[in-house]
Structure formats: C-alpha cells, structure tokens
Design an enzyme around this catalytic site. Structure first.
Site, short mmCIF file in Angstrom:
data_model
loop_
_atom_site.label_atom_id
_atom_site.label_comp_id
_atom_site.label_asym_id
_atom_site.label_seq_id
_atom_site.Cartn_x
_atom_site.Cartn_y
_atom_site.Cartn_z
N THR A 33 0.83 -1.21 0.00
CA THR A 33 0.00 0.00 0.00
C THR A 33 0.87 1.25 0.00
OG1 THR A 33 -0.06 -0.19 2.40
CG2 THR A 33 -1.99 -0.99 1.21
N LEU A 125 12.35 -8.84 6.63
CA LEU A 125 12.35 -8.06 7.87
C LEU A 125 13.24 -6.82 7.73
CD1 LEU A 125 12.53 -11.03 10.43
CD2 LEU A 125 10.50 -9.86 9.55
N SER A 126 13.55 -6.50 6.48
CA SER A 126 14.21 -5.23 6.14
C SER A 126 15.65 -5.10 6.58
CB SER A 126 13.41 -4.04 6.69
OG SER A 126 12.25 -3.88 5.98
N ASP A 172 9.53 0.74 5.04
CA ASP A 172 10.58 0.06 5.81
C ASP A 172 11.50 1.07 6.48
OD1 ASP A 172 9.42 -2.04 4.53
OD2 ASP A 172 11.09 -2.44 3.18
C1 GLA Z 1 8.99 -3.98 0.68
C2 GLA Z 1 9.17 -2.50 0.34
C3 GLA Z 1 8.16 -1.63 1.08
C4 GLA Z 1 6.73 -2.16 0.90
C5 GLA Z 1 6.66 -3.67 1.14
C6 GLA Z 1 5.32 -4.25 0.80
O1 GLA Z 1 9.29 -4.22 2.01
O2 GLA Z 1 10.47 -2.08 0.65
O3 GLA Z 1 8.25 -0.29 0.66
O4 GLA Z 1 6.23 -1.84 -0.36
O5 GLA Z 1 7.65 -4.38 0.42
O6 GLA Z 1 4.34 -3.75 1.62
#
Ligand code: GLA
Length: 386
Positions: A33, A125-126, A172
């Site tokens: 989103t 998990l970024s 993120d």
């Molecule tokens: C990745 C992207 C975010 C977001 C998610 C999905 O983590 O880095 O910006 O779009 O996917 O919600």
C-alpha cells in the site's frame, strides 16, 4: 559481540570509534500500500544492525561486514558514484551517502564502517533498510548534520529507488528510523502523518515465521507490481480525479473498476484499495482492544495478497494456512514484499510453543526443509551506543 573490539581488529584502533544500532521491522498489516498512497502498520524490532564507525582524513570509504567476513574489507571512494556490482551490500550505504549529498548533507571525508546484522537476510524483515537508516544515522552523528528521522528515512528510500533500482515505498525506512518500543506506527504514506499505537496485545505474542526461502527475482517482480498499480491508476484517472489508489474506498473502487483495461491490473488495484481500508480498520481495532477483529483483518490481508496481488507462493501459503488451523492463533498473514521471506502471526502466549511445533512440523513435511520461528520483541529506532 563487542563491535568496537571487532572494528579495532579489522581496521586498527586509532581515532574516535563510535558504536550504533538500527532495528529491523515487521509489518503487521498494510502490504503493498505504501507506493499507492495508502496506510501501513509496522513496528520496529530488537533485531537489527550494529555498526562501529570512524571518520578518515581522506576520501576513502572502507566497509566490512561481520556477516560476510570472507569478503574482507571492501574499499571505495567518495568520488566513485557508480553502482558497483562487486561491492554487493556496500551499495546500500553508498547509496545513502550519495542521496545525503544530493539533499545537501555532503560528508567531507571518508570513513571506516564495520557492520554486523542480526536480521536474517532476504527474510522480509528489512535488513537492507536497516543498513540504510543506520548509515544515515551514522553520518548524521559523525558529521554533525541536523536532519530528522523522517529525512533519514527518505534518504534510505532515495538510495533504494535511484541507486539500487528497487522502486520501494517509504514503509521500511520509516518504520526503522521512527521505531518506538511497544508501539506500532500507523502511517499514512500519502501525507507521512503518523501515530504511535500502543501494542496492547493482552497476552498475545507476535510470532514471525520465516519460510527460509530467499526472495529470488523478488526485486523485478516487486517493480512489476508497482507498475501494474500505476497503470490501473492512470486508467481510473481518465474518469475520476484521484491522486493515488489510496484516495478510494471499497465502494469508490467498485464504481470505477471497469475503467481499468487490463484484468490483472484491476486485481492489483483492488488489493491496494481494500488493503488500505483493512489497515485503517486494523489500527482502529487495536486502539479499541479488539484483537479478534485485528486477526480477522490479517487473515483477509493474506487472502488478498495470495489471490489478487499474487505475491505469496507455496511456502508462505503453507505457513499461513497451517497457522490458521492452530489453537490460540488470532490471525496470520505474509509480511513484507512477499515471494518468500516471512509471515507474521498473533498467537495467545500459552499456545506459542505448540503453535511453532505444529506449524514447523507441517512445513517440513510439505516443503521439505525447516521454517524458523521468532517471538518478536519490539524496539526503538536508531541509537548511538557509545
Ligand atoms: C517492501 C518494500 C516496502 C513495501 C513492502 C510491501 O518491504 O520495501 O516499501 O512496499 O515491500 O508492503
């Protein structure tokens, strides 16, 4: 591990060495989103990325990751502004340094930086956003810049978009830069207005379930989803004056959906619109202490990501459908970009051991290798530790 000690072993012990940490994040609801002008609802974790850093007198930057010690010291210069494949993960911090310079925060000397991350790679998990936000925080501190957390988040997003080539949204980097222990961040990505909502889970725990499937080809599929949403938006804009898909509610979407020419783009847009409304309702449910509604919205989110957005795959679907069948589960869904990575579940505390055992067993039987489970602890945004 003593990060400063490790830094001294790798780079030598002279100069002013400082230690830092930035978290990872898990998104509770509001997936795909954030590049559609919608809402997201992530929280920062206690796992993340540690670093030790010091300034140099020249224009050289040396990087070392204790997660890939065999790669040794990777050296580059502030004057080399090209993306370099051979510098692999160092392109994340490099991208941030260049994005900062473009935004008026140019570092005037090189640095040595050692990183060590506790977030599993490619888990959704970024780990990369954690390195980016950490790097922004390090240069802010080392060079005395005065930008705030939101600016830092934007630098990380610019690095991804312009340097790495992933057209991600702001979620993120924002969740990491602005994280707050025991709270989820209800963020409107259209305005960047945000609210910290207490994670009052009354005896439930956030369980992260890792498929252990790396996100191969994830980045190109991610960009493809984004452009499908953009095509849908452009079609709608021919008949309705809206800025983003986030401007529509469910009824509004159903009224204009026939304007979207390609049925695939129509499904993608439907997910973006409905997921945004679910996220708004989920934040309200949490404020009201209505966990069962929150869980139900998580489940609906997964179904939509599976059928309309098509970013789940058999590993994530197995984890989530197994999770749904367990005692004590309140809700479960995939989290992050998808195509592998992690799912997230809300589970009654006393049910957690049986939950992880049973879901783990079924996953191994059906997929052929183990999933991993972590009970999430929420944490704060970036800090200087010494
Ligand atoms: C990745 C992207 C975010 C977001 C998610 C999905 O983590 O880095 O910006 O779009 O996917 O919600």
């Amino acid at each position: 591990m003593d990060i400063t000690e490790r830094f001294r072993q790798v780079f030598g012990s002279d100069g002013d060495i400082r230690e830092y940490f930035a978290p990872g994040r898990v998104n509770l609801i509001g997936e795909h989103t954030d590049y559609n002008g919608g809402h997201v609802f992530p929280c920062a974790l206690t796992i993340g990325t540690y670093a030790a850093a010091r300034k140099r007198d020249d224009r050289i930057i040396r990087f070392f990751s204790d997660n890939f010690p065999e790669a040794g010291i990777l050296q580059t210069s502030l004057d080399d502004k090209e993306y370099r494949k051979e510098l692999s993960w160092c392109n994340y911090p490099r991208g941030v340094i260049f994005a900062a310079a473009q935004a008026g925060y140019a570092v005037d000397s090189g640095m040595d930086i050692l990183y060590f991350g506790t977030i599993p790679n490619s888990s959704g998990l970024s780990s990369s956003a954690s390195i980016e936000v950490l790097t922004g925080f390090i240069i802010r501190d080392l060079f005395g810049f005065d930008f705030d957390g939101i600016t830092n988040a934007k630098l990380g997003q610019t690095a991804e978009n312009s340097f790495i080539g992933v057209n991600c949204g702001i979620m993120d980097q924002f969740a990491i830069a602005m994280g707050k222990k025991d709270h989820a961040i209800f963020l409107d990505t259209a305005t960047l207005k945000y609210e910290y909502v207490p994670l009052d889970l009354t005896g439930a725990r956030i369980v992260i379930m890792n498929t252990n499937k790396k996100r191969k080809l994830g980045d190109s599929k991610y960009n493809e989803r984004r452009s499908e949403c953009e095509r849908a938006l452009a079609d709608i804009q021919k008949i309705r004056d809206i800025r983003t898909l986030g401007d529509l509610d469910e009824e509004g979407f159903l009224a204009v959906q026939d304007a979207i020419v390609d049925p695939v783009c129509r499904k993608r847009a439907k997910h973006a619109v409905f997921e945004n409304r679910r996220t708004i309702r989920a934040a309200e449910a949490l404020r009201d202490g209505n966990l069962s509604l929150f869980g139900q919205l998580m489940n609906e989110s997964h179904i939509s990501l599976r059928h309309d957005y098509e970013v789940t795959g058999k590993e994530l679907d197995t984890l989530v459908t197994e999770a749904w069948q367990q005692d004590g589960v309140i809700g479960a869904r995939m989290t992050g970009a998808g195509f592998g990575g992690c799912a997230v579940a809300l589970v009654r505390e006393q049910a957690v051991p049986a939950f992880t055992a049973k879901v783990g067993e079924a996953y191994l039987r059906k997929i052929g290798y183990d999933a991993a489970f972590y009970v999430a602890q929420t944490g704060d945004g970036p800090v200087r530790k010494s």
